[in-house]
Design a protein around this motif. Structure first.
Motif, PDB file in Angstrom:
ATOM      1  N   ASP A  49     -33.754  -7.527  40.415  1.00  0.00           N
ATOM      2  CA  ASP A  49     -34.751  -8.570  40.157  1.00  0.00           C
ATOM      3  C   ASP A  49     -34.797  -8.934  38.677  1.00  0.00           C
ATOM      4  O   ASP A  49     -34.882 -10.117  38.314  1.00  0.00           O
ATOM      5  N   LEU A  50     -34.752  -7.932  37.808  1.00  0.00           N
ATOM      6  CA  LEU A  50     -34.763  -8.210  36.366  1.00  0.00           C
ATOM      7  C   LEU A  50     -33.484  -8.913  35.936  1.00  0.00           C
ATOM      8  O   LEU A  50     -33.512  -9.823  35.104  1.00  0.00           O
ATOM      9  N   MET A  51     -32.363  -8.498  36.514  1.00  0.00           N
ATOM     10  CA  MET A  51     -31.083  -9.144  36.209  1.00  0.00           C
ATOM     11  C   MET A  51     -31.131 -10.618  36.597  1.00  0.00           C
ATOM     12  O   MET A  51     -30.681 -11.488  35.843  1.00  0.00           O
ATOM     13  N   GLY A  52     -31.685 -10.913  37.765  1.00  0.00           N
ATOM     14  CA  GLY A  52     -31.794 -12.303  38.196  1.00  0.00           C
ATOM     15  C   GLY A  52     -32.782 -13.080  37.359  1.00  0.00           C
ATOM     16  O   GLY A  52     -32.520 -14.225  36.977  1.00  0.00           O
ATOM     17  N   ALA A  53     -33.930 -12.474  37.035  1.00  0.00           N
ATOM     18  CA  ALA A  53     -34.971 -13.190  36.302  1.00  0.00           C
ATOM     19  C   ALA A  53     -34.526 -13.584  34.906  1.00  0.00           C
ATOM     20  O   ALA A  53     -34.879 -14.665  34.412  1.00  0.00           O
ATOM     21  N   THR A  54     -33.717 -12.748  34.239  1.00  0.00           N
ATOM     22  CA  THR A  54     -33.281 -13.091  32.885  1.00  0.00           C
ATOM     23  C   THR A  54     -32.361 -14.316  32.875  1.00  0.00           C
ATOM     24  O   THR A  54     -32.174 -14.927  31.818  1.00  0.00           O
ATOM     25  N   ASN A  55     -31.802 -14.662  34.034  1.00  0.00           N
ATOM     26  CA  ASN A  55     -30.985 -15.875  34.095  1.00  0.00           C
ATOM     27  C   ASN A  55     -31.829 -17.147  34.057  1.00  0.00           C
ATOM     28  O   ASN A  55     -31.285 -18.247  33.927  1.00  0.00           O
ATOM     29  N   LEU A  56     -33.154 -17.009  34.170  1.00  0.00           N
ATOM     30  CA  LEU A  56     -34.043 -18.176  34.122  1.00  0.00           C
ATOM     31  C   LEU A  56     -34.319 -18.633  32.701  1.00  0.00           C
ATOM     32  O   LEU A  56     -34.848 -19.725  32.492  1.00  0.00           O
ATOM     33  N   ILE A  57     -34.016 -17.791  31.705  1.00  0.00           N
ATOM     34  CA  ILE A  57     -34.376 -18.113  30.319  1.00  0.00           C
ATOM     35  C   ILE A  57     -33.124 -18.232  29.463  1.00  0.00           C
ATOM     36  O   ILE A  57     -32.085 -17.649  29.782  1.00  0.00           O
ATOM     37  N   PRO A  58     -33.205 -18.983  28.357  1.00  0.00           N
ATOM     38  CA  PRO A  58     -32.045 -19.101  27.459  1.00  0.00           C
ATOM     39  C   PRO A  58     -31.761 -17.775  26.764  1.00  0.00           C
ATOM     40  O   PRO A  58     -32.601 -16.881  26.715  1.00  0.00           O
ATOM     41  N   GLY A  59     -30.569 -17.673  26.183  1.00  0.00           N
ATOM     42  CA  GLY A  59     -30.237 -16.515  25.379  1.00  0.00           C
ATOM     43  C   GLY A  59     -29.245 -15.586  26.052  1.00  0.00           C
ATOM     44  O   GLY A  59     -28.816 -15.814  27.184  1.00  0.00           O
TER      45      GLY A  59
END
Length: 366
Positions: A49-59
């Motif tokens: 879930d954290l791996m997927g969620a970080t794809n929502l933000i730049p960087g």
């Protein structure tokens, strides 16, 4: 949840920042091995879930995953410790290489090390992919979605399009199955002196950049070669090469460019500027990640995003494998590493060290 000690977070991510060769997919695989498999700090589902969620933000996604994992373990102090300690080794190594580059006109050779390290990294990624498979691919439908995402990536479709399509398709299918489902889907998206301009330019790049190192290259070329004229095309390519062959985040390419522009202070300012948005974005993301599982459609969106992210990780590892497993010796390194990963609980650092030693011996004998 009671926060744990920040010291254990700092030490773990300092080690990961020192040995994490191979780019974001390899970083994520090593984090899973350390935090899920070896220490049990998070479950595979939480990690996905954290791996997927970080794809929502730049960087830089792997750095943002490290920051979020640090927050999960030790809250705000863990957030800062994980991010800083993951970035610091690479920033120091790149600064030293930039000094050698400016002083001697070239950087020390590292190709021999990478000859042995990268095949070991491929095995580490493959092991992580198999481990995450049962957690992420919960249904036949998600398996089909992941296969389509992998095919799209290998055919050259942009990573952001693949991720967005995976998330929206999964959420759309879930809503369509509900009786009387209706409504719209919404995806949560979140001048002056040289030093000041360097800082602001890197801050801008860190704030808006999605995608791979090739996207970073386009931003750096547009700003530092074409618009500002501070570095040459060759210097840019050398900076990108150093960012790719050193451990830790590829975004430390900015450290190298900062040194070329304004010496040690420039390296420090560029590093802080390009990574600062990641800390801010993850700090905001921690407020909504837990809520993504609380409703049916956002949970489905996250399932689709995770499946697409896993497919991208597989696609990157396939491309990396084709480029690095080039002869019987590199194939043997990858196979032996994969077998040991399945049969033992050795730390990833031993595989990296063994690969580096084999690479050095190979270069010495050839």
């Amino acid at each position: 949840m009671k926060p744990h000690g920040v010291g254990e977070v700092a030490l773990l991510f300092l080690k990961l920042g020192t040995i994490a060769f191979g780019g974001p997919a390899a970083h994520i695989a090593m984090m899973r091995d350390e935090l899920v498999r070896r220490r049990g700090w998070v479950t595979d589902e939480r990690f996905a879930d954290l791996m997927g969620a970080t794809n929502l933000i730049p960087g830089p996604n792997s750095t943002e995953l490290a920051i979020h994992l640090g927050y999960d373990r030790a809250r705000r102090r863990g957030l800062l410790a994980a991010g800083v300690c993951f970035i610091l080794p690479a920033a120091l190594i790149v600064t030293a290489l930039a000094w050698a580059y400016v002083t001697y006109g070239q950087t020390p050779a590292v190709e021999g090390l990478l000859y042995g390290i990268v095949p070991a990294v491929i095995a580490i990624i493959a092991h992580a992919l198999f481990g995450l498979l049962r957690t992420v691919i919960k249904t036949v439908w998600l398996g089909v979605l992941a296969a389509a995402a992998l095919a799209a990536y290998l055919l050259g479709v942009n990573e952001l399009v693949v991720l967005a399509a995976g998330a929206l398709l999964a959420a759309g299918v879930r809503l369509a199955r509900r009786p009387g489902a209706h409504g719209l889907l919404a995806v949560p998206l979140l001048g002056s002196g040289v030093n000041e301009q360097l800082f602001l330019t890197m801050l801008k790049i860190g704030s808006v950049l999605y995608g791979s190192g090739y996207v970073l290259l386009a931003f750096l070329r547009g700003d530092f070669v074409e618009r500002l004229g501070w570095i040459t095309e060759q210097q840019l390519m050398d900076a990108v090469s150093i960012g790719q062959v050193t451990p830790g985040p590829v975004f430390t390419t900015a450290t190298f460019i900062g040194y070329l522009v304004a010496g040690p202070l420039g390296a420090f300012l560029a590093t802080v500027a390009i990574f600062l948005p990641s800390f801010v974005f993850v700090g905001l993301l921690t407020r909504i990640t837990d809520r993504l599982r609380s409703s049916e459609w956002t949970s489905a969106l996250l399932d689709g995003l995770n499946a697409a992210a896993l497919a991208l990780m597989a696609g990157v590892s396939l491309q990396l494998g084709r480029a690095s497993i080039v002869d019987p010796l590199t194939a043997a390194i990858a196979i032996v590493t994969l077998v040991l990963l399945w049969r033992t609980r050795l730390n990833n650092a031993w595989y990296i060290a063994a690969g580096a030693l084999v690479g050095l011996v190979h270069v010495w004998l050839s």
